[in-house]
Design a protein around this motif. Structure first.
Motif, PDB file in Angstrom:
ATOM      1  N   MET A 132       0.816  -1.213   0.000  1.00  0.00           N
ATOM      2  CA  MET A 132       0.000   0.000   0.000  1.00  0.00           C
ATOM      3  C   MET A 132       0.849   1.262   0.000  1.00  0.00           C
ATOM      4  N   SER A 133       2.058   1.184   0.585  1.00  0.00           N
ATOM      5  CA  SER A 133       2.922   2.371   0.665  1.00  0.00           C
ATOM      6  C   SER A 133       3.449   2.797  -0.698  1.00  0.00           C
ATOM      7  N   MET A 134       3.325   1.948  -1.705  1.00  0.00           N
ATOM      8  CA  MET A 134       3.853   2.254  -3.042  1.00  0.00           C
ATOM      9  C   MET A 134       2.888   3.107  -3.868  1.00  0.00           C
ATOM     10  N   TRP A 135       1.692   3.437  -3.322  1.00  0.00           N
ATOM     11  CA  TRP A 135       0.652   4.084  -4.115  1.00  0.00           C
ATOM     12  C   TRP A 135       0.181   5.373  -3.446  1.00  0.00           C
ATOM     13  N   ASP A 136      -0.209   6.354  -4.259  1.00  0.00           N
ATOM     14  CA  ASP A 136      -0.724   7.620  -3.730  1.00  0.00           C
ATOM     15  C   ASP A 136      -2.067   7.414  -3.055  1.00  0.00           C
ATOM     16  N   GLN A 137      -2.921   6.570  -3.628  1.00  0.00           N
ATOM     17  CA  GLN A 137      -4.225   6.270  -3.043  1.00  0.00           C
ATOM     18  C   GLN A 137      -4.308   4.770  -2.806  1.00  0.00           C
ATOM     19  N   ALA A 138      -4.529   4.398  -1.553  1.00  0.00           N
ATOM     20  CA  ALA A 138      -4.577   2.978  -1.201  1.00  0.00           C
ATOM     21  C   ALA A 138      -5.742   2.751  -0.244  1.00  0.00           C
ATOM     22  N   GLN A 139      -6.748   2.032  -0.722  1.00  0.00           N
ATOM     23  CA  GLN A 139      -7.901   1.706   0.104  1.00  0.00           C
ATOM     24  C   GLN A 139      -7.914   0.209   0.399  1.00  0.00           C
ATOM     25  N   ARG A 140      -8.378  -0.098   1.614  1.00  0.00           N
ATOM     26  CA  ARG A 140      -8.439  -1.500   2.020  1.00  0.00           C
ATOM     27  C   ARG A 140      -9.852  -1.832   2.474  1.00  0.00           C
ATOM     28  N   PHE A 141     -10.357  -2.962   1.989  1.00  0.00           N
ATOM     29  CA  PHE A 141     -11.698  -3.407   2.344  1.00  0.00           C
ATOM     30  C   PHE A 141     -11.640  -4.884   2.739  1.00  0.00           C
ATOM     31  N   ASN A 142     -12.704  -5.341   3.364  1.00  0.00           N
ATOM     32  CA  ASN A 142     -12.804  -6.742   3.765  1.00  0.00           C
ATOM     33  C   ASN A 142     -13.877  -7.424   2.933  1.00  0.00           C
ATOM     34  N   ALA A 143     -13.559  -8.611   2.430  1.00  0.00           N
ATOM     35  CA  ALA A 143     -14.531  -9.402   1.680  1.00  0.00           C
ATOM     36  C   ALA A 143     -14.535 -10.816   2.235  1.00  0.00           C
ATOM     37  N   ASN A 144     -15.406 -11.033   3.208  1.00  0.00           N
ATOM     38  CA  ASN A 144     -15.560 -12.372   3.776  1.00  0.00           C
ATOM     39  C   ASN A 144     -14.223 -12.940   4.251  1.00  0.00           C
ATOM     40  N   GLY A 145     -13.452 -12.100   4.977  1.00  0.00           N
ATOM     41  CA  GLY A 145     -12.186 -12.550   5.558  1.00  0.00           C
ATOM     42  C   GLY A 145     -10.970 -12.310   4.698  1.00  0.00           C
ATOM     43  N   MET A 146     -11.133 -11.888   3.443  1.00  0.00           N
ATOM     44  CA  MET A 146      -9.989 -11.567   2.588  1.00  0.00           C
ATOM     45  C   MET A 146      -9.832 -10.059   2.486  1.00  0.00           C
ATOM     46  N   ALA A 147      -8.592  -9.620   2.321  1.00  0.00           N
ATOM     47  CA  ALA A 147      -8.316  -8.197   2.125  1.00  0.00           C
ATOM     48  C   ALA A 147      -8.448  -7.865   0.648  1.00  0.00           C
ATOM     49  N   VAL A 148      -9.152  -6.772   0.362  1.00  0.00           N
ATOM     50  CA  VAL A 148      -9.280  -6.257  -0.999  1.00  0.00           C
ATOM     51  C   VAL A 148      -8.629  -4.886  -1.018  1.00  0.00           C
ATOM     52  N   LEU A 149      -7.522  -4.766  -1.745  1.00  0.00           N
ATOM     53  CA  LEU A 149      -6.767  -3.524  -1.822  1.00  0.00           C
ATOM     54  C   LEU A 149      -7.033  -2.865  -3.167  1.00  0.00           C
ATOM     55  N   VAL A 150      -7.465  -1.600  -3.141  1.00  0.00           N
ATOM     56  CA  VAL A 150      -7.703  -0.828  -4.359  1.00  0.00           C
ATOM     57  C   VAL A 150      -6.641   0.265  -4.400  1.00  0.00           C
TER      58      VAL A 150
END
Length: 399
Positions: free
Chosen positions: A167-185
């Motif tokens: 996530m530190s490599m990107w200007d915009q980094a969002q993190r979400f949860n999907a049934n126990g998995m991490a979803v990084l946008v």
């Protein structure tokens, strides 16, 4: 974690399927990365194609890539689903292959679902893919978490430090949860914090040699007779920026007329020594497929080129240390008293090729040692014959 290609092929061929796309993931994709007009998406490690088909249903035109031959939907499934027309299936090793098959004008969305943990060089590939995003495009990484993954399956998941680094490599980094998995946008690839500059070239202080090991249909190994009256494996020093596989294929063609593709060249290991105080790296490359024309194209290097049976290698009058070590790496025991060196094995997963197996050579050596130690072969010629003759070939019906 890294697994071999044939392991994935075997899994798909045996009908193994991985975690299906769930509603939480679909919802997050629809909310955060809807398809723009003319939107293009890249599905890395597409597997059987479930995610690629879903992206096509979102109105993306999709390039779906996987390195496993047994991945991708079946032909019947493709014909049954109209969305397949928006998906282009590519058999491609995303880390090693030339990426010229991908869209030159980039993608609005690149997705790595349950793939990122298997990459060998994650940071480099993340930047490579990030540079292929169009303006406002997003890289989406969907991954299991180490904290909730059983220890024996840790290799499929990322821990919090690994996620934070990504996530530190990107200007915009969002993190979400999907049934126990991490979803990084992830959007807006940052420039590297460390600027890499060219290092001044030092004076030559070492040498790297590449040796090609090739066998014909009878299992004979290709050797050349040099002007110094030595039998040697085809090979050459590595040129700047040239991969070892390409060096082996180039030297093989230039010196012997035998041609091969770099994809059929496999680096098996490195030997390190220092003759006369000069550090030397000897790279062993096994060629698994080739054409059979043999001719000496560089008489100043090889005056004669020929296929030599493995059991006759002990009778060669002169063999360089580097060639002997390369042969010993592939067929331990086929040569006596090979000088030792620091050896670093790299890969042994290459397609079967004609020749005497490692197991046959090692077992024959053990048999000969027992017979000689028992005093049943007192004469030197008989001892040499016991070690040389590939006796398993006389009983092909035996295991």
């Amino acid at each position: 974690m890294f697994t071999h290609q044939d392991e994935w092929n075997r899994g798909y061929a045996e009908g193994r399927r991985y975690r299906p796309l769930d509603d939480d993931e679909r919802s997050l994709l629809a909310q955060h990365v809807p398809a723009p007009d003319g939107g293009r998406a890249l599905d890395v490690g597409c597997g059987t194609g479930e995610l690629a088909l879903h992206l096509a249903s979102m109105s993306y035109t999709v390039d779906a890539v996987d390195w496993a031959d047994a991945a991708f939907p079946s032909t019947d499934a493709r014909l049954d689903d109209p969305s397949h027309g928006s998906v282009h299936w590519l058999h491609l090793d995303i880390e090693r292959a030339n990426l010229s098959q991908l869209q030159a004008d980039g993608y609005d969305l690149i997705v790595l679902r349950m793939v990122y943990a298997f990459l060998r060089d994650r940071t480099r590939l993340s930047r490579t893919l990030g540079r292929r995003l169009r303006m406002n495009g997003a890289l989406v990484v969907i991954t299991p978490l180490a904290a909730t993954t059983p220890a024996e399956r840790r290799g499929i998941a990322l821990d919090e430090d690994e996620i934070a680094h990504l996530m530190s490599m990107w200007d915009q980094a969002q993190r979400f949860n999907a049934n126990g998995m991490a979803v990084l946008v992830l959007r807006g690839l940052k420039r590297p914090a460390v600027q890499i500059t060219n290092t001044p070239l030092p004076q030559p202080s070492s040498v790297t040699e590449v040796h090609a090991v090739v066998t014909d249909a009878q299992g004979r190994v290709l050797l050349g007779r040099s002007q110094q009256q030595r039998w040697e494996l085809p090979g050459a020093p590595a040129e700047p920026g040239e991969g070892f596989e390409h060096t082996a294929v180039r030297a093989l063609a230039e010196q012997t007329g035998v041609t091969a593709e770099p994809a059929d060249a496999h680096v098996l290991g490195l030997h390190l020594d220092a003759p006369d105080g000069l550090p030397r790296t000897s790279v062993v490359v096994r060629i698994s497929a080739h054409t059979k024309q043999v001719q000496s194209l560089k008489p100043d290097e090889f005056g004669h080129v020929d296929w030599r049976p493995l059991h006759a290698l002990r009778r060669l009058d002169r063999l360089p240390t580097t060639s002997a070590r390369a042969l010993d790496l592939i067929w331990p025991g086929v040569l006596p008293y090979v000088p030792s060196a620091h050896m670093y094995p790299i890969d042994s997963a290459y397609p079967p090729v004609p020749g005497e197996s490692l197991q046959a050579v090692a077992r024959r050596e053990r048999m000969a040692d027992r017979v000689i130690a028992g005093g049943w072969a007192p004469s030197l010629p008989v001892q040499q014959a016991l070690r040389a003759v590939p006796r398993h070939r006389y009983t092909p019906e035996s295991p």
